[in-house]
Scaffold this motif. Structure first.
Motif, PDB file in Angstrom:
ATOM      1  N   THR A  88       0.793  -1.241   0.000  1.00  0.00           N
ATOM      2  CA  THR A  88       0.000   0.000   0.000  1.00  0.00           C
ATOM      3  C   THR A  88       0.822   1.287   0.000  1.00  0.00           C
ATOM      4  OG1 THR A  88      -0.197  -0.109   2.423  1.00  0.00           O
ATOM      5  CG2 THR A  88      -1.988  -1.071   1.128  1.00  0.00           C
ATOM      6  N   LEU A  89       2.094   1.241   0.409  1.00  0.00           N
ATOM      7  CA  LEU A  89       2.908   2.448   0.354  1.00  0.00           C
ATOM      8  C   LEU A  89       3.369   2.709  -1.069  1.00  0.00           C
ATOM      9  CD1 LEU A  89       2.870   2.233   3.479  1.00  0.00           C
ATOM     10  CD2 LEU A  89       5.186   3.140   3.440  1.00  0.00           C
ATOM     11  N   HIS A  90       3.651   3.961  -1.382  1.00  0.00           N
ATOM     12  CA  HIS A  90       3.886   4.365  -2.764  1.00  0.00           C
ATOM     13  C   HIS A  90       5.281   4.011  -3.285  1.00  0.00           C
ATOM     14  CE1 HIS A  90       0.461   6.650  -1.343  1.00  0.00           C
ATOM     15  NE2 HIS A  90       0.154   6.984  -2.583  1.00  0.00           N
ATOM     16  N   GLU A  91       6.322   4.581  -2.707  1.00  0.00           N
ATOM     17  CA  GLU A  91       7.688   4.400  -3.195  1.00  0.00           C
ATOM     18  C   GLU A  91       8.379   3.239  -2.475  1.00  0.00           C
ATOM     19  OE1 GLU A  91       9.708   6.073  -5.339  1.00  0.00           O
ATOM     20  OE2 GLU A  91       8.370   7.656  -5.997  1.00  0.00           O
ATOM     21  N   VAL A  92       9.368   2.658  -3.142  1.00  0.00           N
ATOM     22  CA  VAL A  92      10.198   1.638  -2.503  1.00  0.00           C
ATOM     23  C   VAL A  92      10.890   2.246  -1.283  1.00  0.00           C
ATOM     24  CG1 VAL A  92      12.187   0.112  -2.789  1.00  0.00           C
ATOM     25  CG2 VAL A  92      10.566   0.400  -4.674  1.00  0.00           C
ATOM     26  N   ALA A  93      11.348   3.498  -1.420  1.00  0.00           N
ATOM     27  CA  ALA A  93      12.013   4.181  -0.300  1.00  0.00           C
ATOM     28  C   ALA A  93      11.071   4.362   0.878  1.00  0.00           C
ATOM     29  CB  ALA A  93      12.541   5.537  -0.760  1.00  0.00           C
ATOM     30  N   HIS A  94       9.788   4.636   0.588  1.00  0.00           N
ATOM     31  CA  HIS A  94       8.805   4.792   1.661  1.00  0.00           C
ATOM     32  C   HIS A  94       8.595   3.480   2.412  1.00  0.00           C
ATOM     33  CE1 HIS A  94       7.008   8.276  -0.900  1.00  0.00           C
ATOM     34  NE2 HIS A  94       7.949   8.713  -0.082  1.00  0.00           N
ATOM     35  N   VAL A  95       8.540   2.389   1.663  1.00  0.00           N
ATOM     36  CA  VAL A  95       8.363   1.066   2.276  1.00  0.00           C
ATOM     37  C   VAL A  95       9.568   0.725   3.152  1.00  0.00           C
ATOM     38  CG1 VAL A  95       8.174  -1.409   1.831  1.00  0.00           C
ATOM     39  CG2 VAL A  95       6.869   0.196   0.445  1.00  0.00           C
ATOM     40  N   ALA A  96      10.767   0.986   2.629  1.00  0.00           N
ATOM     41  CA  ALA A  96      11.989   0.707   3.391  1.00  0.00           C
ATOM     42  C   ALA A  96      12.031   1.542   4.668  1.00  0.00           C
ATOM     43  CB  ALA A  96      13.218   0.988   2.528  1.00  0.00           C
ATOM     44  N   GLY A  97      11.650   2.816   4.551  1.00  0.00           N
ATOM     45  CA  GLY A  97      11.662   3.704   5.710  1.00  0.00           C
ATOM     46  C   GLY A  97      10.677   3.266   6.773  1.00  0.00           C
ATOM     47  N   ALA A  98       9.450   2.960   6.366  1.00  0.00           N
ATOM     48  CA  ALA A  98       8.420   2.537   7.317  1.00  0.00           C
ATOM     49  C   ALA A  98       8.759   1.173   7.921  1.00  0.00           C
ATOM     50  CB  ALA A  98       7.058   2.475   6.628  1.00  0.00           C
ATOM     51  N   GLY A  99       9.245   0.252   7.097  1.00  0.00           N
ATOM     52  CA  GLY A  99       9.593  -1.078   7.571  1.00  0.00           C
ATOM     53  C   GLY A  99      10.710  -1.045   8.603  1.00  0.00           C
TER      54      GLY A  99
END
Length: 358
Positions: free
Chosen positions: A198-209
């Motif tokens: 559901t998150l937009h960017e790969v960077a956003h997913v990495a940051g949230a994860g």
């Protein structure tokens, strides 16, 4: 474009974008930028837009072909090389639930986007670009869709802007939801799939994860990233379907007449899938534990990121504030409606699918 006599001017345009891209890479390496998970691609388009609204009129028109080269040829090369970040092993690692959730999210987001866009009376190109960016992989998906949709550069920049805004919000929101117990109805694996789908960017997913699971001891960070990369793999079939769906659509020509759009086969999408298969073979041949351990993978990924940054920067140089004013608030309202669907709908879809297979 590279004909004798015009070659130097074209190279000047490419060099200008390359210099901006080097600056984007430098800025992206600053601690504050890393904390915000702002990739060189995002910084590049911001620098390009700053230039477009300040010194753009001083740019010699003879340099424009070089900038166009970055938004087309370099863009497609970058999308193909993006396949070196993925392997088929990653798909097998997370299993069927992640694939099903990703497929539902991607399909649902695009169709809902088209419906919402019609409700808002938003033009089809902006609707498609914004929906594709929200559905798949943010800026990279918007860039991939641009040659197929064939929209104006400022519409591409607007779509990227919506992805950046809502993706960044999610990057901070999801860890808060996780720590506050809002996601307690999901297992750790389900939280990871929910985040990656559901998150937009790969960077956003990495940051949230990483914020939820800094050491990846729960498997959230790693599984979220792999789920996201599976979603990225869906870019190729989406572009092919989109190409056939747009065939026959009437678009206005320069003289005011309307003509049907021809089918545009996005060959670079097939190249993207082909590279994934090659990368999977290389992982097997070199017995590499992860995609990062494949020889020269780091170098190729760096070159690919630079090419995509150049494409984003070039798009930014053709986007001034007046074009944003003309677009109005509707694209951001559309992105906001899709965001509610991703956060809310994605939660229940993930809970049901993971629970069914669990």
């Amino acid at each position: 474009m590279f004909e004798k006599g015009n070659r130097a001017n074209t190279l000047h345009g490419i060099l200008l974008i390359a210099l901006f891209s080097f600056a984007a890479f430098y800025l992206a390496d600053l601690p504050i930028m890393k904390q915000l998970s702002l990739s060189p691609l995002i910084i590049g388009i911001i620098l390009g837009m700053l230039y477009a609204n300040s010194l753009r009129n001083k740019l010699p028109e003879t340099w424009v072909p070089g900038i166009k080269f970055c938004t087309k040829q370099l863009l497609r090369t970058g999308i193909v090389l993006y396949g070196f970040r993925l392997t088929l092993t990653q798909v097998a690692a997370v299993g069927v639930p992640a694939i099903i959730v990703d497929a539902i999210i991607v399909t649902g987001t695009i169709f809902l986007g088209l419906w919402f866009g019609r409700m808002l009376k938003l033009d089809r190109d902006t609707t498609l670009m914004t929906s594709t960016g929200s559905a798949i992989c943010g800026a990279a998906a918007v860039l991939g869709a641009e040659p197929v949709v064939k929209c104006e550069s400022h519409k591409t920049a607007i779509a990227v802007s919506t992805v950046v805004i809502f993706g960044t919000i999610s990057m901070f929101l999801y860890p808060i939801m996780y720590r506050s117990g809002i996601l307690s109805g999901l297992s750790d694996t389900a939280v990871a799939i929910y985040t990656g789908s559901t998150l937009h960017e790969v960077a956003h997913v990495a940051g949230a994860g990483n914020a939820m699971d800094p050491t990846d001891s729960l498997g959230i960070a790693g599984t979220a990233t792999i789920t996201k990369m599976i979603r990225v793999m869906m870019l190729a079939p989406v572009l092919v379907i989109m190409s056939f769906a747009l065939a026959g659509r009437k678009k206005a020509t320069a003289d005011g007449h309307k003509e049907k759009s021809k089918i545009t086969i996005p060959w670079f999408a097939f190249g993207f899938i082909g590279i994934i298969c090659v990368n999977s073979l290389l992982q097997y041949l070199f017995d590499a534990p992860t995609v990062k351990d494949i020889p020269l993978n780091g170098v190729i990924e760096y070159i690919d990121t630079f090419l995509l940054t150049m494409a984003m920067t070039a798009l930014g140089t053709d986007t001034n504030i007046q074009k944003f004013k003309q677009a109005g608030a509707k694209p951001f309202l559309l992105a906001g409606m899709l965001y509610v669907w991703l956060v809310g709908g994605g939660y229940f879809i993930t809970k049901y699918v993971v629970g069914f297979f669990g």
